[in-house]
Design a protein around this motif. Sequence first.
Motif, PDB file in Angstrom:
ATOM      1  N   ASN A 163       0.818  -1.201   0.000  1.00 27.60           N
ATOM      2  CA  ASN A 163       0.000   0.000   0.000  1.00 27.60           C
ATOM      3  C   ASN A 163       0.860   1.263   0.000  1.00 27.60           C
ATOM      4  OD1 ASN A 163      -1.807   2.083   0.464  1.00 27.60           O
ATOM      5  ND2 ASN A 163      -2.835   1.075   2.188  1.00 27.60           N
ATOM      6  N   ARG A 164       0.771   2.075  -1.048  1.00 26.45           N
ATOM      7  CA  ARG A 164       1.636   3.244  -1.177  1.00 26.45           C
ATOM      8  C   ARG A 164       1.400   4.263  -0.059  1.00 26.45           C
ATOM      9  NH1 ARG A 164       0.630   6.504  -6.530  1.00 26.45           N
ATOM     10  NH2 ARG A 164       2.240   7.735  -5.498  1.00 26.45           N
ATOM     11  N   SER A 165       0.192   4.279   0.524  1.00 26.76           N
ATOM     12  CA  SER A 165      -0.090   5.233   1.597  1.00 26.76           C
ATOM     13  C   SER A 165       0.628   4.861   2.889  1.00 26.76           C
ATOM     14  CB  SER A 165      -1.601   5.318   1.855  1.00 26.76           C
ATOM     15  OG  SER A 165      -2.105   4.102   2.383  1.00 26.76           O
ATOM     16  N   CYS A 166       1.212   3.677   2.927  1.00 26.22           N
ATOM     17  CA  CYS A 166       1.935   3.224   4.118  1.00 26.22           C
ATOM     18  C   CYS A 166       3.443   3.180   3.863  1.00 26.22           C
ATOM     19  CB  CYS A 166       1.452   1.846   4.549  1.00 26.22           C
ATOM     20  SG  CYS A 166      -0.280   1.831   5.075  1.00 26.22           S
ATOM     21  N   ILE A 167       3.895   3.941   2.871  1.00 25.68           N
ATOM     22  CA  ILE A 167       5.325   4.030   2.563  1.00 25.68           C
ATOM     23  C   ILE A 167       5.794   5.466   2.758  1.00 25.68           C
ATOM     24  CG2 ILE A 167       7.152   3.620   0.869  1.00 25.68           C
ATOM     25  CD1 ILE A 167       5.195   1.834  -0.673  1.00 25.68           C
ATOM     26  N   THR A 168       6.822   5.643   3.554  1.00 19.27           N
ATOM     27  CA  THR A 168       7.451   6.950   3.732  1.00 19.27           C
ATOM     28  C   THR A 168       8.792   6.937   3.019  1.00 19.27           C
ATOM     29  OG1 THR A 168       6.421   7.289   5.896  1.00 19.27           O
ATOM     30  CG2 THR A 168       8.375   8.606   5.388  1.00 19.27           C
ATOM     31  N   SER A 169       8.960   7.803   2.041  1.00 17.09           N
ATOM     32  CA  SER A 169      10.246   7.946   1.353  1.00 17.09           C
ATOM     33  C   SER A 169      11.060   8.990   2.119  1.00 17.09           C
ATOM     34  CB  SER A 169      10.025   8.393  -0.095  1.00 17.09           C
ATOM     35  OG  SER A 169      11.266   8.640  -0.739  1.00 17.09           O
ATOM     36  N   VAL A 170      12.183   8.572   2.700  1.00 16.10           N
ATOM     37  CA  VAL A 170      12.909   9.476   3.606  1.00 16.10           C
ATOM     38  C   VAL A 170      14.022  10.268   2.921  1.00 16.10           C
ATOM     39  CG1 VAL A 170      12.392   8.011   5.584  1.00 16.10           C
ATOM     40  CG2 VAL A 170      14.565   7.700   4.374  1.00 16.10           C
ATOM     41  N   ASN A 171      14.338   9.936   1.667  1.00 14.75           N
ATOM     42  CA  ASN A 171      15.473  10.569   0.977  1.00 14.75           C
ATOM     43  C   ASN A 171      16.741  10.462   1.821  1.00 14.75           C
ATOM     44  OD1 ASN A 171      14.444  11.206  -1.487  1.00 14.75           O
ATOM     45  ND2 ASN A 171      14.200  13.394  -1.114  1.00 14.75           N
ATOM     46  N   ASN A 172      17.240   9.253   1.887  1.00 19.10           N
ATOM     47  CA  ASN A 172      18.412   8.923   2.703  1.00 19.10           C
ATOM     48  C   ASN A 172      19.532   9.943   2.531  1.00 19.10           C
ATOM     49  OD1 ASN A 172      19.718   7.125   4.487  1.00 19.10           O
ATOM     50  ND2 ASN A 172      20.894   6.242   2.800  1.00 19.10           N
TER      51      ASN A 172
END
Length: 381
Positions: A161-170
């Motif tokens: 589910n894309r709504s449960c993914i946080t992209s943090v930009n490492n």
Amino acid sequence: MNREIAIVQRYIPHYRKPFFEKLRSRLSALGISLELIYGQPDKFQALKGDGVNLDWGKKVKSHHWYIGDKVLTWQSASNFLKGKDLIVVEQANSLLLNYLLQMRYLLGGTPLAFWGHGRNFQATKGDLLSERVKALLATRVYWWFAYNDLSKRHIEALGFNRSCITSVNNAIDVGEIKRLNDSLTDEDISVFKSKIGLVGRNTCLYIGGMYPEKRLPFLLEAAEMIRAEVPDFELILAGSGVDAPYVRQISSRYDWMHYVGPVYGKTKVLCFKVSRLLLMPGLVGLSVLDSFALATPLVTTANALHSPEIAYLEPNVNGVCVYGTGVRDYAEAVAELLETTCKYERLVKGCLKANEKYTIEKMVSRFADGVVAALSANEKK
């Protein structure tokens, strides 16, 4: 109500310490307590010499089992995970505690989040089974903290589910190296050049771990070709790892190759300061952020097994990706850059612009926002 989360790490590499310090502070301001639990590196990771401790973290015993060049690790962390509202672990098949925590979550226990790449970007045909297992388990968690948008797209493609993914930009904290860079004097630079024997204007740098994925034999062969085209070309080689003895042996044959071992702090910044380009034909990861912060354009290859951070490199804008597969293709691209002022200066400007986009402060903010979102979503259930 004060909420508590735990992050479990294999060990703490030096570049992650500032992130955890800042994340702890940010979460505390939001009424969320962070418990950081970490162990010790295995014998292969220990070669990097980059492990650090955090006095407020919980250091636990790690047990390592070696099967050829593979490692299985168990961390005795269970006692510190009781009563937590969210547990975040590294996505890694080799971390045995993950399987226990995942099983507990699937049976109704504490929500579990993965933090990682989504897949092994350095995987080969021999890793096919491992990658299938990783893909199978990747969708059986509550939340995802993806390294960046490249990882996020892969996780979405697996059906999560894309709504449960946080992209943090490492990212890493480049504030200190920028401060050190600004504080360098002409004398500092002159002394450093004299110390390692630099005399050429067209100095380039390799810095990082020294292991097969970094393609160091390729780099050293290319260096000889570059030297033939650019007579004052010199190469600094900084780092450690299993291939360091090989690098030391080859570099000792030439007075224009300078092996300096692992470097940190002021010495690391000096290596960048005297170098025009960062040469990394193999795996590129967080080093691209050093390239941006210190305005030293990175030159890599398209066919290397890169980490997700390669997505930050915009070809011919803030770095160069050589699409030819041969050593000579790479060597010619580097030589051209060293001899073409306008193109080189355009890349330097691109680095400075990219440095404003990928910061540790923004990573902390994204990660904290993801934690809040995950906790809020769970409370609504």
